[in-house]
Design a protein around this motif. Structure first.
Motif, PDB file in Angstrom:
ATOM      1  N   GLY A 198     -21.392  -5.445  -2.300  1.00 30.95           N
ATOM      2  CA  GLY A 198     -20.635  -6.038  -1.663  1.00 30.95           C
ATOM      3  C   GLY A 198     -20.474  -5.545  -0.114  1.00 30.95           C
ATOM      4  N   TYR A 199     -19.923  -6.243   0.944  1.00 35.46           N
ATOM      5  CA  TYR A 199     -19.862  -6.136   2.200  1.00 35.46           C
ATOM      6  C   TYR A 199     -18.531  -5.740   2.900  1.00 35.46           C
ATOM      7  CZ  TYR A 199     -24.499  -8.506   2.149  1.00 35.46           C
ATOM      8  OH  TYR A 199     -25.712  -8.822   1.961  1.00 35.46           O
ATOM      9  N   PHE A 200     -18.617  -4.843   4.004  1.00 36.71           N
ATOM     10  CA  PHE A 200     -17.202  -4.511   4.574  1.00 36.71           C
ATOM     11  C   PHE A 200     -17.670  -4.777   6.031  1.00 36.71           C
ATOM     12  CE2 PHE A 200     -15.139  -1.098   6.972  1.00 36.71           C
ATOM     13  CZ  PHE A 200     -13.924  -1.747   6.882  1.00 36.71           C
ATOM     14  N   LEU A 201     -17.044  -5.739   6.613  1.00 36.30           N
ATOM     15  CA  LEU A 201     -17.133  -6.123   7.975  1.00 36.30           C
ATOM     16  C   LEU A 201     -15.797  -5.544   9.034  1.00 36.30           C
ATOM     17  CD1 LEU A 201     -18.711  -7.329  10.508  1.00 36.30           C
ATOM     18  CD2 LEU A 201     -17.753  -9.510   9.871  1.00 36.30           C
ATOM     19  N   ASP A 261     -16.311  -9.266  -2.986  1.00 33.64           N
ATOM     20  CA  ASP A 261     -17.544  -9.350  -2.494  1.00 33.64           C
ATOM     21  C   ASP A 261     -17.601  -8.971  -0.759  1.00 33.64           C
ATOM     22  OD1 ASP A 261     -19.139 -10.339  -4.781  1.00 33.64           O
ATOM     23  OD2 ASP A 261     -17.924 -12.100  -4.406  1.00 33.64           O
ATOM     24  N   LEU A 262     -16.525  -9.427  -0.285  1.00 36.27           N
ATOM     25  CA  LEU A 262     -16.585  -8.937   1.099  1.00 36.27           C
ATOM     26  C   LEU A 262     -15.201  -8.598   1.669  1.00 36.27           C
ATOM     27  CD1 LEU A 262     -17.581  -9.101   4.237  1.00 36.27           C
ATOM     28  CD2 LEU A 262     -16.887 -11.395   4.312  1.00 36.27           C
ATOM     29  N   VAL A 263     -14.891  -7.578   2.480  1.00 32.70           N
ATOM     30  CA  VAL A 263     -13.590  -6.869   2.863  1.00 32.70           C
ATOM     31  C   VAL A 263     -13.707  -7.314   4.179  1.00 32.70           C
ATOM     32  CG1 VAL A 263     -12.148  -5.194   2.879  1.00 32.70           C
ATOM     33  CG2 VAL A 263     -13.157  -5.716   0.714  1.00 32.70           C
ATOM     34  N   LEU A 264     -12.987  -7.640   4.967  1.00 31.65           N
ATOM     35  CA  LEU A 264     -12.827  -7.952   6.378  1.00 31.65           C
ATOM     36  C   LEU A 264     -11.553  -7.376   6.907  1.00 31.65           C
ATOM     37  CD1 LEU A 264     -13.152 -11.807   6.613  1.00 31.65           C
ATOM     38  CD2 LEU A 264     -14.968 -10.101   7.102  1.00 31.65           C
ATOM     39  N   ASP A 265     -11.934  -6.451   8.222  1.00 28.28           N
ATOM     40  CA  ASP A 265     -10.796  -5.924   8.921  1.00 28.28           C
ATOM     41  C   ASP A 265     -10.887  -6.038  10.337  1.00 28.28           C
ATOM     42  OD1 ASP A 265      -9.490  -3.778  10.514  1.00 28.28           O
ATOM     43  OD2 ASP A 265      -9.448  -2.694   8.449  1.00 28.28           O
ATOM     44  N   PRO A 287     -11.558   4.881   3.745  1.00 25.94           N
ATOM     45  CA  PRO A 287     -12.745   4.561   2.957  1.00 25.94           C
ATOM     46  C   PRO A 287     -12.746   4.585   1.471  1.00 25.94           C
ATOM     47  CG  PRO A 287     -13.023   5.824   4.945  1.00 25.94           C
ATOM     48  CD  PRO A 287     -11.684   5.781   4.673  1.00 25.94           C
ATOM     49  N   SER A 288     -11.937   5.549   0.797  1.00 24.68           N
ATOM     50  CA  SER A 288     -12.124   5.802  -0.742  1.00 24.68           C
ATOM     51  C   SER A 288     -11.375   4.567  -1.200  1.00 24.68           C
ATOM     52  CB  SER A 288     -11.292   7.030  -0.918  1.00 24.68           C
ATOM     53  OG  SER A 288     -10.203   7.140  -0.516  1.00 24.68           O
ATOM     54  N   GLN A 289     -10.197   3.905  -0.688  1.00 19.73           N
ATOM     55  CA  GLN A 289      -9.842   2.930  -1.148  1.00 19.73           C
ATOM     56  C   GLN A 289     -10.555   1.701  -0.825  1.00 19.73           C
ATOM     57  OE1 GLN A 289      -7.531   2.436  -3.033  1.00 19.73           O
ATOM     58  NE2 GLN A 289      -5.846   0.921  -2.310  1.00 19.73           N
ATOM     59  N   LEU A 290     -11.422   1.578   0.151  1.00 20.51           N
ATOM     60  CA  LEU A 290     -12.183   0.338   0.467  1.00 20.51           C
ATOM     61  C   LEU A 290     -13.215   0.385  -0.683  1.00 20.51           C
ATOM     62  CD1 LEU A 290     -13.669  -1.775   2.218  1.00 20.51           C
ATOM     63  CD2 LEU A 290     -14.853   0.159   3.355  1.00 20.51           C
ATOM     64  N   ILE A 291     -13.587   1.276  -0.910  1.00 18.08           N
ATOM     65  CA  ILE A 291     -14.703   1.693  -2.097  1.00 18.08           C
ATOM     66  C   ILE A 291     -14.410   1.231  -3.476  1.00 18.08           C
ATOM     67  CG2 ILE A 291     -16.142   3.244  -3.440  1.00 18.08           C
ATOM     68  CD1 ILE A 291     -17.517   2.238  -0.710  1.00 18.08           C
ATOM     69  N   ARG A 292     -12.999   1.390  -3.672  1.00 18.51           N
ATOM     70  CA  ARG A 292     -12.703   0.934  -4.879  1.00 18.51           C
ATOM     71  C   ARG A 292     -12.224  -0.312  -5.037  1.00 18.51           C
ATOM     72  NH1 ARG A 292      -7.875   0.458  -7.842  1.00 18.51           N
ATOM     73  NH2 ARG A 292      -6.586   0.224  -5.902  1.00 18.51           N
ATOM     74  N   VAL A 293     -12.196  -1.327  -3.972  1.00 15.80           N
ATOM     75  CA  VAL A 293     -11.907  -2.666  -4.006  1.00 15.80           C
ATOM     76  C   VAL A 293     -13.250  -3.401  -3.864  1.00 15.80           C
ATOM     77  CG1 VAL A 293      -9.550  -2.320  -3.546  1.00 15.80           C
ATOM     78  CG2 VAL A 293     -11.055  -2.903  -1.729  1.00 15.80           C
ATOM     79  N   LEU A 294     -14.348  -2.953  -3.339  1.00 20.00           N
ATOM     80  CA  LEU A 294     -15.492  -3.624  -2.979  1.00 20.00           C
ATOM     81  C   LEU A 294     -16.431  -3.674  -4.055  1.00 20.00           C
ATOM     82  CD1 LEU A 294     -16.662  -4.831  -0.458  1.00 20.00           C
ATOM     83  CD2 LEU A 294     -17.693  -2.610   0.000  1.00 20.00           C
ATOM     84  N   LYS A 295     -17.089  -4.741  -4.477  1.00 22.40           N
ATOM     85  CA  LYS A 295     -17.946  -5.031  -5.701  1.00 22.40           C
ATOM     86  C   LYS A 295     -19.177  -4.270  -5.168  1.00 22.40           C
ATOM     87  CE  LYS A 295     -16.316  -9.512  -7.302  1.00 22.40           C
ATOM     88  NZ  LYS A 295     -16.616 -10.845  -7.661  1.00 22.40           N
ATOM     89  N   SER A 307     -15.936 -13.770  -3.168  1.00 20.90           N
ATOM     90  CA  SER A 307     -14.387 -13.615  -2.918  1.00 20.90           C
ATOM     91  C   SER A 307     -14.339 -12.595  -1.767  1.00 20.90           C
ATOM     92  CB  SER A 307     -14.189 -12.881  -4.179  1.00 20.90           C
ATOM     93  OG  SER A 307     -14.792 -11.634  -4.248  1.00 20.90           O
ATOM     94  N   ILE A 308     -13.378 -13.050  -0.918  1.00 16.89           N
ATOM     95  CA  ILE A 308     -13.071 -12.482   0.455  1.00 16.89           C
ATOM     96  C   ILE A 308     -11.765 -11.968   0.632  1.00 16.89           C
ATOM     97  CG2 ILE A 308     -13.426 -12.785   2.946  1.00 16.89           C
ATOM     98  CD1 ILE A 308     -15.324 -14.861   2.382  1.00 16.89           C
ATOM     99  N   MET A 309     -11.496 -10.756   0.724  1.00 16.11           N
ATOM    100  CA  MET A 309     -10.215 -10.222   1.408  1.00 16.11           C
ATOM    101  C   MET A 309     -10.326  -9.861   2.629  1.00 16.11           C
ATOM    102  SD  MET A 309      -7.933  -7.220  -0.470  1.00 16.11           S
ATOM    103  CE  MET A 309      -8.914  -5.921   0.090  1.00 16.11           C
ATOM    104  N   GLU A 310      -9.144  -9.977   3.372  1.00 16.24           N
ATOM    105  CA  GLU A 310      -8.632  -9.369   4.762  1.00 16.24           C
ATOM    106  C   GLU A 310      -7.806  -8.323   4.652  1.00 16.24           C
ATOM    107  OE1 GLU A 310      -7.730 -10.526   9.330  1.00 16.24           O
ATOM    108  OE2 GLU A 310      -7.662 -12.132   7.783  1.00 16.24           O
ATOM    109  N   VAL A 311      -7.952  -7.141   4.872  1.00 15.81           N
ATOM    110  CA  VAL A 311      -6.999  -6.169   5.236  1.00 15.81           C
ATOM    111  C   VAL A 311      -6.088  -6.272   6.441  1.00 15.81           C
ATOM    112  CG1 VAL A 311      -6.640  -3.644   5.243  1.00 15.81           C
ATOM    113  CG2 VAL A 311      -8.542  -4.586   3.866  1.00 15.81           C
ATOM    114  N   GLY A 312      -4.799  -6.363   6.357  1.00 16.64           N
ATOM    115  CA  GLY A 312      -4.076  -6.561   7.394  1.00 16.64           C
ATOM    116  C   GLY A 312      -4.261  -7.992   8.130  1.00 16.64           C
ATOM    117  N   SER A 313      -3.965  -9.027   7.014  1.00 17.09           N
ATOM    118  CA  SER A 313      -4.305 -10.353   7.755  1.00 17.09           C
ATOM    119  C   SER A 313      -3.288 -10.999   8.721  1.00 17.09           C
ATOM    120  CB  SER A 313      -4.303 -11.356   6.499  1.00 17.09           C
ATOM    121  OG  SER A 313      -3.215 -11.150   5.586  1.00 17.09           O
ATOM    122  N   GLY A 314      -2.324 -10.216   9.117  1.00 16.19           N
ATOM    123  CA  GLY A 314      -1.450 -10.678  10.090  1.00 16.19           C
ATOM    124  C   GLY A 314      -1.023 -12.342   9.799  1.00 16.19           C
TER     125      GLY A 314
END
Length: 227
Positions: free
Chosen positions: A170-173, A131-135, A159-167, A61-68
């Motif tokens: 999981g990865y953050f790129l 599983d993956l958050v992209l920014d 960072p604290s919000q990121l940790i809450r939504v990352l499995k 599962s992949i989410m992009e923050v600020g997907s424009g």
């Protein structure tokens, strides 16, 4: 955060609402998909990184923050990722409308684009993780927001919000033009987040005045698996 940026209009919702309203109007009139932050080369590099570490067979599962305009997620769909597992959030309603319109134009169905402020805990379900958050540039924009009474940028809450939504596991790129690789590590790989440095993306290196560097930095972090 190791670098304190001065507040800018690029850190305001008013600016981005106006920018995406204009891009949406242009798309509806002439089909222009709008600006791609850091260019298509950065999109390709982020997709290639994802293919290497979380190939479509992983069903991540992949989410992009600020997907424009949603181009990064559309590129992932074109690379074989299941659209039902792709989510884009943006706090500008016109950005969401533009992303949906572009996906329709490209015959891409199933990507979820949702109006949401990433820093607002009330708008993200506490039970939904990825599983993956992209920014790609959003952390940069948030860091340009107005400081609070203590002199802190809104990015301090990222960072604290990121940790809450990352499995767990999981990865953050993140791709940034305002922060170096070392500064991104200082912001995210902390004892508070528990994130650990995973890898980096090599961008084109330019040399000017005897100094070398890249226009942007891309760094990946991983959240350890819990026991």
């Amino acid at each position: 955060m190791s670098t304190e940026l001065k507040p800018s209009k690029l850190g305001t919702k008013t600016y981005w609402d106006g920018a995406y309203e204009e891009e949406l109007a242009n798309f509806e009139e002439i089909g222009d998909e709008g600006e791609i932050w850091f260019g298509m080369e950065s999109v390709k590099k982020m997709v290639d990184w994802t293919l290497e570490y979380l190939p479509p067979s992983c069903q991540a599962s992949i989410m992009e923050v600020g997907s424009g305009n949603g181009v990064l997620l559309s590129a992932l769909a074109a690379a074989g990722y299941s659209t039902s597992l792709l989510t884009g959030i943006d706090y500008s309603p016109s950005a969401i409308s533009l992303a949906k319109a572009i996906a329709i134009k490209r015959n891409i169905e199933g990507i979820t684009f949702t109006e949401c402020n990433f820093l607002n805990n009330d708008l993200l379900s506490s039970h939904e993780t990825w599983d993956l958050v992209l920014d790609k540039g959003t952390y940069d924009a948030i860091a340009l927001g107005d400081k609070d009474e203590a002199g802190h940028s809104p990015a301090i809450h990222y960072p604290s919000q990121l940790i809450r939504v990352l499995k767990p596991g999981g990865y953050f790129l993140v791709t940034s033009c305002n922060f170096t690789e070392e500064e991104l590590q200082a912001a995210f790989a902390t004892t508070e987040t528990g994130l650990v440095y995973h890898s980096r993306i090599q961008h084109v290196v330019y040399t000017y005045g005897g100094r070398s560097g890249s226009i942007c930095s891309s760094v990946a972090f991983r959240k350890p698996n819990t026991a």
